[in-house]
Design a protein around this motif. Structure first.
Motif, mmCIF file in Angstrom:
data_model
loop_
_atom_site.group_PDB
_atom_site.id
_atom_site.type_symbol
_atom_site.label_atom_id
_atom_site.label_comp_id
_atom_site.label_asym_id
_atom_site.label_seq_id
_atom_site.Cartn_x
_atom_site.Cartn_y
_atom_site.Cartn_z
ATOM 1 N N LYS A 83 16.264 19.774 17.425
ATOM 2 C CA LYS A 83 17.168 20.611 16.302
ATOM 3 C C LYS A 83 17.127 20.251 15.063
ATOM 4 N N GLU A 84 17.498 19.014 15.170
ATOM 5 C CA GLU A 84 17.781 17.945 13.757
ATOM 6 C C GLU A 84 16.698 18.052 13.087
ATOM 7 N N ILE A 85 15.381 17.704 13.804
ATOM 8 C CA ILE A 85 14.184 17.460 13.098
ATOM 9 C C ILE A 85 13.649 18.575 12.289
ATOM 10 N N ARG A 86 13.977 19.877 13.029
ATOM 11 C CA ARG A 86 13.576 21.068 12.461
ATOM 12 C C ARG A 86 14.381 21.412 11.186
ATOM 13 N N ARG A 87 15.693 21.041 11.281
ATOM 14 C CA ARG A 87 16.594 21.171 10.015
ATOM 15 C C ARG A 87 15.871 20.380 8.800
ATOM 16 N N PHE A 88 15.673 19.210 9.009
ATOM 17 C CA PHE A 88 15.213 18.010 8.199
ATOM 18 C C PHE A 88 13.981 18.633 7.480
ATOM 19 N N VAL A 147 0.918 -1.283 0.037
ATOM 20 C CA VAL A 147 -0.046 0.038 -0.028
ATOM 21 C C VAL A 147 0.950 1.296 0.020
ATOM 22 N N SER A 148 0.153 2.171 -0.471
ATOM 23 C CA SER A 148 0.887 3.662 -0.337
ATOM 24 C C SER A 148 0.157 4.389 0.688
ATOM 25 N N PRO A 149 0.463 4.712 1.735
ATOM 26 C CA PRO A 149 -0.165 5.297 2.828
ATOM 27 C C PRO A 149 -0.487 6.593 2.488
ATOM 28 N N ASP A 150 -1.624 7.265 3.066
ATOM 29 C CA ASP A 150 -2.080 8.572 2.921
ATOM 30 C C ASP A 150 -1.418 9.483 3.557
ATOM 31 N N ARG A 151 -1.041 8.991 4.959
ATOM 32 C CA ARG A 151 -0.462 10.039 5.679
ATOM 33 C C ARG A 151 0.689 8.988 6.597
ATOM 34 N N ILE A 152 1.543 9.771 6.768
ATOM 35 C CA ILE A 152 2.925 9.095 7.390
ATOM 36 C C ILE A 152 3.194 9.970 8.651
ATOM 37 N N LEU A 153 3.082 9.156 9.741
ATOM 38 C CA LEU A 153 3.152 10.080 11.116
ATOM 39 C C LEU A 153 4.544 9.707 11.739
ATOM 40 N N SER A 154 5.309 10.786 12.383
ATOM 41 C CA SER A 154 6.226 10.489 13.473
ATOM 42 C C SER A 154 6.173 11.604 14.237
ATOM 43 N N HIS A 155 7.099 11.330 15.617
ATOM 44 C CA HIS A 155 7.253 12.302 16.528
ATOM 45 C C HIS A 155 8.564 12.607 16.797
ATOM 46 N N ASP A 156 8.992 12.894 18.098
ATOM 47 C CA ASP A 156 10.273 12.970 18.502
ATOM 48 C C ASP A 156 11.241 11.976 17.976
ATOM 49 N N ASN A 157 10.672 10.712 17.597
ATOM 50 C CA ASN A 157 11.647 9.716 17.065
ATOM 51 C C ASN A 157 11.968 10.137 15.492
ATOM 52 N N THR A 158 11.342 11.154 15.047
ATOM 53 C CA THR A 158 11.851 11.388 13.799
ATOM 54 C C THR A 158 13.318 11.504 13.471
ATOM 55 N N ALA A 159 14.042 11.922 14.772
ATOM 56 C CA ALA A 159 15.475 12.071 14.515
ATOM 57 C C ALA A 159 15.953 10.762 14.656
ATOM 58 N N THR A 183 20.409 16.289 24.787
ATOM 59 C CA THR A 183 20.318 15.327 23.798
ATOM 60 C C THR A 183 19.159 15.700 23.114
ATOM 61 N N TYR A 184 17.939 15.671 24.013
ATOM 62 C CA TYR A 184 16.479 16.116 23.485
ATOM 63 C C TYR A 184 16.571 17.130 22.521
ATOM 64 N N ALA A 185 17.218 18.248 22.986
ATOM 65 C CA ALA A 185 17.146 19.477 22.396
ATOM 66 C C ALA A 185 18.062 19.108 20.962
ATOM 67 N N VAL A 186 19.176 18.504 20.975
ATOM 68 C CA VAL A 186 19.679 18.515 19.888
ATOM 69 C C VAL A 186 18.811 17.672 18.673
ATOM 70 N N ASN A 187 18.024 16.509 19.234
ATOM 71 C CA ASN A 187 17.252 15.745 18.524
ATOM 72 C C ASN A 187 16.279 16.666 17.727
#
Lengths: 418, 162
Positions: free
Chosen positions: A79-84, A27-39, A73-77
């Motif tokens: 920040k990395e997500i915002r950059r991505f 399948v090809s999902p309509d939405r793909i969710l992630s949260h803090d684990n996006t890092a 560590t969380y803050a760096v994660n």
């Protein structure tokens, strides 16, 4: 033979006329969710040797698990997500403070009936309340889905859970789902598509239905779906969703099991430590001393949960020696509670009002338990050591039980305050 | 072939005891993850486990969170196969995606003893324990490909580069 709601959605997405349980489909999902684990997902994604996310418009990223960042560590994660997010031009990004992903995603109009949603979070099942097929997967799979726009699914067998009766006052959808999980067990619907139906579900608000779909995960289900009706359509319209195909199960759909529950005389239910299926009626729990009460999470942090708790706490105080923490599920919930005077009630009662987010539910910050401490929580999990010390205990219950127990300092049937 | 000793656990072993939530966003090095494997259940597990070892467990192994570190930490602790009466579905996928062989067998669970040796032949679909042989259904070529390539990420990378 007709199709279940889950089968219809998977077939539609896979471009097939019909799918059968056990079949593997892509399948090809309509939405793909992630949260803090996006890092962490980004790290996997980089290893694939792919520059760009194929369909960035499908991604929904919500920072909610440890917000605001508790450590560097969380803050760096974050920040990395915002950059991505900037690099990949991901439009649907919700930074710290917006709320818990499972509340924000529907509020933003992404939980559309008949669609297929995958998320890097087990409680992705929540969107079943809107008639979507939604399920959780691991981080590697989300990274691969970003890169390929595809994921394989095994078509699950369906269970139909029919809930009959009229719930007594003080008894909520949380008590309903705890009762069912207690009866069928933590693996009672392992790998299955669960379809909730019956008069109790028909009368339930969206917030109530979201509790059922959210906790379908705790009986092992792949998804927990409810056919969209007028109640769902009204809620969705208010949140900007009006154009959708409202798929419904066929009358002659084939279910592996149909489970009926008559809950007209249900009393508040408590899940004892350390498993969600260790459920007992409240009279067996009354009097157990609590150190902390947690109101909130993706299970029970919505406006009607806060409203129910506030009606009980109004003019009363949290017992000395008890910490009651409130985490509204989203900024919208927070603001609605504020405008309706609930926050004043909570503040006057001595409740610690926190920011929208997951809070201490997964044991990362904002209310960790010491050895020997007991927490009464409105969350969905009470596993050993989840909220801190492995020598602490978590009892799960409804927002009404949480409020009543905060006042008395021990697990209490809310009926005495109603 | 997977050859090692058995670590036996009961029913409903959840992801919070396999890999505590408090580490989920703070530890990213798999070797560091391995040090905390099974911490909330058996703090000495990481010390005892060696490469090639096998976990045998009851029903609903890996229930709870979708956190993939629950599989990753076991892999890096040395676990190459998990045999359980049943698996939580997200964990089952995560195990395969981390190149851990996941096999459903109640017979092996009932018969095996903690700490004793075990041999698993993934290609042949055979488990040897206490002088007895058990068969399990052969894995599909796709699943075998993921296991052979060392996990879903490496497998996908290979496919995409073709």
């Amino acid at each position: 033979m007709g199709a279940t709601l889950t089968e219809k959605i998977i077939a539609k997405n896979a471009g097939k006329k019909k799918v059968s349980p056990g079949e593997i489909v892509t399948v090809s999902p309509d939405r793909i969710l992630s949260h803090d684990n996006t890092a962490a997902i980004i790290k996997h994604f980089r290893k694939l040797g792919v520059e760009k996310v194929i369909a960035p418009e499908k991604l929904v990223i919500v920072l909610d698990h440890v917000v605001p960042a508790a450590t560097e560590t969380y803050a760096v994660n974050h920040k990395e997500i915002r950059r991505f997010v900037d690099e990949q031009e991901i439009r649907n990004f919700f930074d710290a403070g917006c709320g818990i992903c499972h509340q924000v995603l529907p509020e933003e109009g992404f939980a559309v009936p008949g669609t297929l949603i995958v998320g890097a979070d087990s409680h992705t099942t929540t969107y079943g309340a809107f008639g979507a097929f939604s399920t959780g997967v691991g981080r590697s799979e989300i990274a691969v889905t970003w890169a390929t726009d595809e994921i394989w699914l095994r078509v699950p067998e369906s269970y139909k859970i029919v809930i009959n009766g009229e719930l007594p006052p003080g008894v909520t959808s949380k008590d309903v789902i705890l009762k069912i999980i207690g009866e069928i067990g933590a693996d009672g619907a392992l790998y299955k598509a669960v379809e909730f139906a019956g008069p109790v579900v028909d009368r339930m608000t969206i917030a109530g239905r979201m509790v059922l779909s959210n906790m379908a995960m705790e009986m092992g289900a792949k998804n927990g779906i409810i056919a969209p009706d007028e109640t769902a359509a009204k809620w969705l319209f208010k949140h900007g969703v009006s154009n959708f195909e409202a798929l419904c199960p066929d009358d002659d759909a084939s279910y592996e099991k149909v489970l009926e529950f008559n809950l007209g005389d249900l009393v508040p239910q408590i899940a004892f430590p350390h498993t969600v299926d260790n459920v007992k009626p409240i009279d067996e729990a009354e009097g157990i001393k609590v150190d902390q009460v947690l109101l909130g999470t993706c299970t029970n942090g919505r406006f009607e949960d806060l409203y129910l708790a506030a009606q009980i706490l109004k003019g009363k105080k949290v017992a000395p020696g008890v910490r009651m923490l409130l985490f509204p599920a989203s900024r919208n919930v927070y603001s609605q509670a504020l405008k309706n005077g609930l926050m004043e009630i909570f503040a006057d009662a001595g409740v610690i009002i926190m920011n929208p987010g997951c809070g201490p539910c997964l044991g990362a910050h904002e209310g960790i338990l010491a050895p020997g401490e007991v927490c009464l929580s409105t969350a969905n999990r009470n596993f050993k050591g989840r909220m801190g010390s492995t020598d602490s205990e978590i009892y799960l219950a409804s927002p009404a039980v949480a409020a009543a127990s905060a006042i008395t300092g021990k697990i209490t049937d809310p009926i005495i305050f109603m | 072939m997977i050859k090692g000793k058995i670590h036996k656990f009961g029913d409903d072993i959840n992801t919070d005891v396999i890999f505590p939530g408090k580490y989920t966003y703070s530890i990213s090095d798999p070797k560091e993850m391995a040090k905390h494997a099974m911490e909330n259940l058996d703090p000495e597990f990481a010390e005892k486990a060696v490469k090639g070892d096998v976990i045998v467990a009851g029903k609903n192994f890996g229930c709870g969170s979708s956190r993939e570190q629950a599989a990753t930490c076991l892999k890096y602790a040395g676990i190459e196969a998990i045999i359980a009466c049943s698996f939580s579905r997200i964990f089952f996928r995560n195990a395969i995606n981390n190149a851990i062989l996941a096999i459903v067998s109640k017979e092996v669970y009932d018969f095996c003893v903690d700490g004793e040796p075990i041999i698993v032949y993934p290609e042949r679909g055979v488990i040897q324990v206490r002088g007895k042989e058990y068969n399990f259904p052969k894995l599909s070529p796709d699943i075998m490909g993921i296991l052979k390539d060392g996990g879903l990420i490496e497998h996908t990378k290979k496919k995409l580069s073709k």
